[in-house]
Design an enzyme around this catalytic site. Structure first.
Site, PDB file in Angstrom:
ATOM      1  N   ARG A  52      -2.921 -30.312  14.603  1.00  0.00           N
ATOM      2  CA  ARG A  52      -1.408 -31.582  13.770  1.00  0.00           C
ATOM      3  C   ARG A  52      -0.761 -30.500  12.056  1.00  0.00           C
ATOM      4  O   ARG A  52       0.261 -30.066  11.860  1.00  0.00           O
ATOM      5  CB  ARG A  52      -2.264 -32.786  13.117  1.00  0.00           C
ATOM      6  CG  ARG A  52      -0.908 -33.761  12.550  1.00  0.00           C
ATOM      7  CD  ARG A  52      -1.737 -34.950  12.157  1.00  0.00           C
ATOM      8  NE  ARG A  52      -1.795 -35.996  13.164  1.00  0.00           N
ATOM      9  CZ  ARG A  52      -1.394 -36.529  13.967  1.00  0.00           C
ATOM     10  NH1 ARG A  52      -0.574 -36.813  13.507  1.00  0.00           N
ATOM     11  NH2 ARG A  52      -1.973 -37.187  14.909  1.00  0.00           N
ATOM     12  N   THR A  53      -1.838 -30.306  10.996  1.00  0.00           N
ATOM     13  CA  THR A  53      -1.515 -29.583   9.877  1.00  0.00           C
ATOM     14  C   THR A  53      -1.021 -28.450  10.471  1.00  0.00           C
ATOM     15  O   THR A  53      -0.456 -27.594   8.919  1.00  0.00           O
ATOM     16  CB  THR A  53      -2.747 -29.372   9.586  1.00  0.00           C
ATOM     17  OG1 THR A  53      -3.601 -30.774   8.949  1.00  0.00           O
ATOM     18  CG2 THR A  53      -2.995 -28.854   7.801  1.00  0.00           C
ATOM     19  N   LYS A  81     -19.524 -13.501  14.813  1.00  0.00           N
ATOM     20  CA  LYS A  81     -20.799 -12.598  15.249  1.00  0.00           C
ATOM     21  C   LYS A  81     -21.515 -12.352  14.003  1.00  0.00           C
ATOM     22  O   LYS A  81     -21.725 -11.100  13.851  1.00  0.00           O
ATOM     23  CB  LYS A  81     -19.711 -11.235  15.329  1.00  0.00           C
ATOM     24  CG  LYS A  81     -18.814 -10.919  16.549  1.00  0.00           C
ATOM     25  CD  LYS A  81     -17.894 -10.404  16.782  1.00  0.00           C
ATOM     26  CE  LYS A  81     -17.475 -10.194  17.975  1.00  0.00           C
ATOM     27  NZ  LYS A  81     -15.537  -9.215  17.667  1.00  0.00           N
ATOM     28  N   ARG A 102      -7.698 -23.012   6.791  1.00  0.00           N
ATOM     29  CA  ARG A 102      -8.758 -25.060   7.241  1.00  0.00           C
ATOM     30  C   ARG A 102     -10.469 -24.601   7.087  1.00  0.00           C
ATOM     31  O   ARG A 102     -10.560 -23.103   8.233  1.00  0.00           O
ATOM     32  CB  ARG A 102      -8.141 -25.597   8.017  1.00  0.00           C
ATOM     33  CG  ARG A 102      -8.588 -27.007   7.980  1.00  0.00           C
ATOM     34  CD  ARG A 102      -8.419 -27.472   8.930  1.00  0.00           C
ATOM     35  NE  ARG A 102      -8.941 -29.127   9.140  1.00  0.00           N
ATOM     36  CZ  ARG A 102      -8.274 -30.068   8.695  1.00  0.00           C
ATOM     37  NH1 ARG A 102      -6.944 -29.527   8.235  1.00  0.00           N
ATOM     38  NH2 ARG A 102      -8.954 -31.230   9.186  1.00  0.00           N
ATOM     39  N   HIS A 130      -7.646 -32.085   0.246  1.00  0.00           N
ATOM     40  CA  HIS A 130      -6.734 -31.506   1.454  1.00  0.00           C
ATOM     41  C   HIS A 130      -5.359 -31.936   0.878  1.00  0.00           C
ATOM     42  O   HIS A 130      -4.926 -33.073   0.597  1.00  0.00           O
ATOM     43  CB  HIS A 130      -6.978 -33.232   3.077  1.00  0.00           C
ATOM     44  CG  HIS A 130      -6.080 -31.910   3.668  1.00  0.00           C
ATOM     45  ND1 HIS A 130      -5.346 -31.334   3.516  1.00  0.00           N
ATOM     46  CD2 HIS A 130      -5.824 -32.766   4.879  1.00  0.00           C
ATOM     47  CE1 HIS A 130      -4.758 -31.247   5.184  1.00  0.00           C
ATOM     48  NE2 HIS A 130      -4.596 -32.344   5.720  1.00  0.00           N
TER      49      HIS A 130
END
Ligand code: ZN
Lengths: 307, 153
Positions: A52-53, A81, A102, A130
């Protein structure tokens, strides 16, 4: 404290800066297609998936004429890694003009903004911040009420863990709000936010029951999800899970300017019969995310939009 | 055998620093916070001494060593009532108390396991948000830690 123009937390912005971004968002709503990022490359680094974001940010960049590189899931990157976040950020910053990220860890975006020579937009760091969600909430309020000043903001549901309500509270604190906090005991607004309101002289009232009386005074009803996994006592969850559900009949005597917001996705906290009520605003709210994110990108890159 | 405060004073210091009124359970943490293990001067440590003020206390005497003020202020997270005596020529030339600095850089560990500072090789930074009750807030994950939960790095 900010080393560059990054946006990590909504508290990075002053009242004036918030209003500036909202005015720009208004212009993008009039015309979302402006090629102000022509020739620029933007990275979207999603160490934790959030479709969504990511789609909202990538649409914003595309409509501004920018190009995108990045990944949508950390399992495809070198961080699996064992590469440090610092190394990934510095490597990517060699290629791009802006990093939108994010991350599943709290504080990752603040750290990235310290090590990156290019600005960072935080698209969510763990359970911490956020800010673009907060900006779209503010834009939704601003647009539907015509102002952010002197509003009755009623927050309902999970006020303890819900980071969107905490950020919204901090951001709204510039604008003389009156808050009503409606939550079960286990999910009450944390003490630190009440102390914050006290210090600033902001009026708030706490309620256990979600009644029409409370709804009828509200300008904004901000609904959140009450999640089962937040409860240590499942009996308690069974008791409260339906108390905090909004039904259309409860809106009968609400103010004409009332709008219902929800950060989505919803589960059962808003009944489907509310969707057709003109006061239901959560779908438009999500759409406002595009304009808010376009405005944030321009603010962070120092691009002025004038008409 | 327990040494009394008096007896400890017999080992008088010609020049150096005395840190007194350290809560007994914090004494060895103060030793490591100040990196005393890396100092090759004479160091006398007394612990579990009787104190009217704080019950059992500890005391550290470090010969020929003087600390910067912000170095000593770090110990306020462990021993907020510590008294610092600066000794020159067998005489106390200054008595100081410690007070928490506004910012603690790379001294304590964040209590939040999901904090970036616990998952990346990097220094921690905490802002002291309440000096009286000793409450600090991680600059990264923004979570507050109360005195009881503070762990040294
Ligand atoms: Zn932290």
């Amino acid at each position: 404290m900010r080393r560059n123009e990054s946006l990590v937390s909504i508290t990075d912005y002053s009242k004036e800066e918030i209003l500036e971004v909202l005015e720009t968002a208004k212009l993008f709503e009039k015309n979302p297609n402006r090629r102000v990022l022509d020739g620029k490359v933007i990275a979207t680094l999603f160490f934790e998936p959030s479709t969504r974001t990511r789609l909202s940010f990538e649409t914003a960049v595309n409509r501004l004429g920018g190009r995108i590189i990045g990944f949508s899931d950390a399992s495809t990157t070198s961080s699996t890694k064992g590469e440090t976040l610092k190394d990934t950020i510095i490597m990517v910053s060699n290629y791009v003009d802006l990093i939108i990220m994010r991350h599943y860890l709290d504080g990752a975006a603040r750290y990235a903004s310290e090590v990156s020579p290019k600005p960072i937009i935080n698209a969510g760091d763990g359970s911490n911040q956020h800010p673009s969600q907060t900006m779209l909430d503010l834009y939704s309020i601003y647009k539907t009420q015509g102002t952010l000043e002197n509003l009755n903001i009623t927050m309902v549901g999970d006020l303890k863990y819900g980071r969107t309500v905490h950020s919204l509270l901090m951001a709204m604190s510039h604008f003389h709000p009156t808050f009503h906090f409606v939550a079960p005991d286990e999910l009450k607004m944390p003490e630190e936010y009440k102390i914050y309101c006290d210090k600033l002289g902001i009026a708030y009232t706490e309620h256990h029951d979600f009644t029409e009386e409370i709804i009828n005074q509200a300008d904004i009803l901000y609904m959140t999800r009450v999640q089962r996994e937040r409860f240590t006592d499942l009996m308690e969850y069974e008791k409260v899970k339906n108390i905090y559900t909004l039904r259309n009949a409860m809106l009968e005597n609400s103010k004409p300017n009332l709008r219902i917001l929800h950060p989505l996705p919803r589960v059962n906290e808003i009944a489907y019969d509310v969707d057709n009520n003109p006061k239901a605003y959560y779908f438009e709210q999500a759409k406002n995310g595009l304009y808010a994110r376009q405005a944030i990108i321009c603010k962070v890159l120092g691009i002025k939009i004038n008409d | 055998m327990e040494l009394s405060d008096k007896e400890l004073k017999v080992a008088a210091l010609e020049n150096g620093t005395v840190i007194d009124h350290i809560p007994s359970e914090q004494l060895f943490k103060v030793v490591s916070l100040l990196h005393l293990d890396r100092i090759d001067k004479n160091i006398t440590i007394g612990n579990n001494l009787c104190s009217k003020k704080i019950g059992k206390k500890g005391i550290i005497k470090i010969a020929d060593t003087y600390f910067k003020e912000d170095e000593l202020n770090k110990i306020a997270i462990l021993a907020p009532n510590a008294k610092i005596n600066i000794i020159k020529n067998y005489a106390v030339i200054s008595k100081q108390t410690v007070s928490l600095p506004d910012e603690l850089r790379d001294i304590i560990r964040c209590a939040n396991p999901k904090c970036i500072t616990n998952n990346e090789p990097m220094p921690t930074v905490f802002d002291v948000i309440d000096k009286e009750h000793i409450v600090v807030k991680c600059r990264y994950c923004e979570q507050a830690i109360a005195k009881e939960e503070i762990k040294l790095k």
